[in-house]
Motif scaffolding. Sequence first.
Motif, mmCIF file in Angstrom:
data_model
loop_
_atom_site.group_PDB
_atom_site.id
_atom_site.type_symbol
_atom_site.label_atom_id
_atom_site.label_comp_id
_atom_site.label_asym_id
_atom_site.label_seq_id
_atom_site.Cartn_x
_atom_site.Cartn_y
_atom_site.Cartn_z
ATOM 1 N N GLU A 29 0.859 -1.181 0.000
ATOM 2 C CA GLU A 29 0.000 0.000 0.000
ATOM 3 C C GLU A 29 0.897 1.235 0.000
ATOM 4 O OE1 GLU A 29 -3.278 0.203 -0.366
ATOM 5 O OE2 GLU A 29 -3.369 -1.987 -0.510
ATOM 6 N N SER A 30 0.545 2.221 -0.808
ATOM 7 C CA SER A 30 1.428 3.371 -1.006
ATOM 8 C C SER A 30 1.660 4.170 0.272
ATOM 9 C CB SER A 30 0.889 4.266 -2.121
ATOM 10 O OG SER A 30 -0.424 4.719 -1.826
ATOM 11 N N ASP A 31 0.615 4.395 1.063
ATOM 12 C CA ASP A 31 0.797 5.178 2.287
ATOM 13 C C ASP A 31 1.641 4.433 3.308
ATOM 14 O OD1 ASP A 31 -0.685 7.269 1.213
ATOM 15 O OD2 ASP A 31 -2.558 6.616 2.141
ATOM 16 N N ALA A 32 1.460 3.120 3.401
ATOM 17 C CA ALA A 32 2.271 2.316 4.324
ATOM 18 C C ALA A 32 3.739 2.342 3.903
ATOM 19 C CB ALA A 32 1.748 0.881 4.378
ATOM 20 N N ALA A 33 3.979 2.259 2.592
ATOM 21 C CA ALA A 33 5.357 2.316 2.094
ATOM 22 C C ALA A 33 5.983 3.674 2.391
ATOM 23 C CB ALA A 33 5.375 2.035 0.591
ATOM 24 N N ALA A 34 5.239 4.741 2.169
ATOM 25 C CA ALA A 34 5.754 6.084 2.445
ATOM 26 C C ALA A 34 6.014 6.265 3.934
ATOM 27 C CB ALA A 34 4.779 7.144 1.936
ATOM 28 N N PHE A 35 5.149 5.703 4.775
ATOM 29 C CA PHE A 35 5.339 5.792 6.222
ATOM 30 C C PHE A 35 6.635 5.101 6.645
ATOM 31 C CE2 PHE A 35 4.876 3.928 10.470
ATOM 32 C CZ PHE A 35 4.717 5.083 11.214
ATOM 33 N N MET A 36 6.876 3.895 6.129
ATOM 34 C CA MET A 36 8.103 3.177 6.500
ATOM 35 C C MET A 36 9.336 3.952 6.057
ATOM 36 S SD MET A 36 7.493 0.758 8.426
ATOM 37 C CE MET A 36 9.222 0.407 8.540
ATOM 38 N N ARG A 37 9.271 4.536 4.886
ATOM 39 C CA ARG A 37 10.388 5.363 4.408
ATOM 40 C C ARG A 37 10.608 6.537 5.352
ATOM 41 N NH1 ARG A 37 10.147 8.613 -1.286
ATOM 42 N NH2 ARG A 37 11.589 10.217 -0.675
ATOM 43 N N SER A 38 9.517 7.132 5.812
ATOM 44 C CA SER A 38 9.609 8.278 6.715
ATOM 45 C C SER A 38 10.230 7.908 8.050
ATOM 46 C CB SER A 38 8.217 8.884 6.930
ATOM 47 O OG SER A 38 7.676 9.313 5.709
ATOM 48 N N VAL A 39 9.907 6.727 8.567
ATOM 49 C CA VAL A 39 10.502 6.261 9.822
ATOM 50 C C VAL A 39 12.013 6.141 9.669
ATOM 51 C CG1 VAL A 39 10.658 4.284 11.410
ATOM 52 C CG2 VAL A 39 8.416 5.112 10.653
ATOM 53 N N VAL A 40 12.451 5.570 8.556
ATOM 54 C CA VAL A 40 13.892 5.433 8.309
ATOM 55 C C VAL A 40 14.543 6.815 8.223
ATOM 56 C CG1 VAL A 40 15.624 4.636 6.653
ATOM 57 C CG2 VAL A 40 13.660 3.180 7.216
ATOM 58 N N ILE A 41 13.887 7.743 7.530
ATOM 59 C CA ILE A 41 14.418 9.103 7.407
ATOM 60 C C ILE A 41 14.547 9.753 8.779
ATOM 61 C CG2 ILE A 41 13.904 11.441 6.562
ATOM 62 C CD1 ILE A 41 12.547 10.013 4.131
ATOM 63 N N LEU A 42 13.513 9.632 9.602
ATOM 64 C CA LEU A 42 13.525 10.211 10.943
ATOM 65 C C LEU A 42 14.687 9.660 11.770
ATOM 66 C CD1 LEU A 42 12.025 11.992 13.051
ATOM 67 C CD2 LEU A 42 10.812 9.910 13.710
ATOM 68 N N LEU A 43 14.862 8.348 11.741
ATOM 69 C CA LEU A 43 15.956 7.729 12.499
ATOM 70 C C LEU A 43 17.324 8.145 11.952
ATOM 71 C CD1 LEU A 43 14.454 4.158 12.998
ATOM 72 C CD2 LEU A 43 14.634 5.995 14.703
ATOM 73 N N ALA A 44 17.455 8.165 10.628
ATOM 74 C CA ALA A 44 18.742 8.520 10.023
ATOM 75 C C ALA A 44 19.109 9.971 10.334
ATOM 76 C CB ALA A 44 18.705 8.289 8.517
#
Length: 140
Positions: A29-44
Motif C-alpha cells: 500500500e502506497s501510504d504504508a510504504a511512504a510511512f516506513m520510508r519516513s521512519v527510516v528518514i527520521l531515524l537517520a
Amino acid sequence: MSWQLWALVSAVFTAATAVLARAGSAGAESDAAAFMRSVVILLALGAICLATGQWQALRNLTGRNLGLLGLSGLATAGSWACYFRALKTGGAAQVATLNKLSIVLVAVLGTTLLGERLSGVNWLGIGFVTLGAYLLTHRG
C-alpha cells in the motif's frame, strides 16, 4: 563542500530514491510504504544530528522556524503520499520527471514569495525543464 557539490550528491540520492521506492513499494500500500520510508528518514536524520552535535541546536529553533518547518513537513507528507501513489502505476522515470516540475514551481514561488531574482537565461532554463518534462513523459 560547495553548495553545488551538495546539490549534485542530493540529485544522486534523489535518483536512487525514485528507483528504490518504486521497487520497494511493489505490492505494498502506497501510504504504508511512504510511512516506513519516513521512519527510516527520521531515524537517520536523528543519528546525523547526534553524530554532528546538532541535537542541541534544536532548542534554538524559534516559533516561526517551527511553524514554517511544520508546514514544510505537511507539504512533504502530501508530496510523498502522491508520489508513492503515482509509483504504484507509473514508471519511476516518468513519475520522477513530473515530480521534478517542482523546479519550475520553486522558481516561480521563489521569485514571487521570497524575492529571489532569476535572469533571462535562468528563465530560459526553467522553460527547458518544462519542455524536458513534457518530452520525457510524452508517449509517442
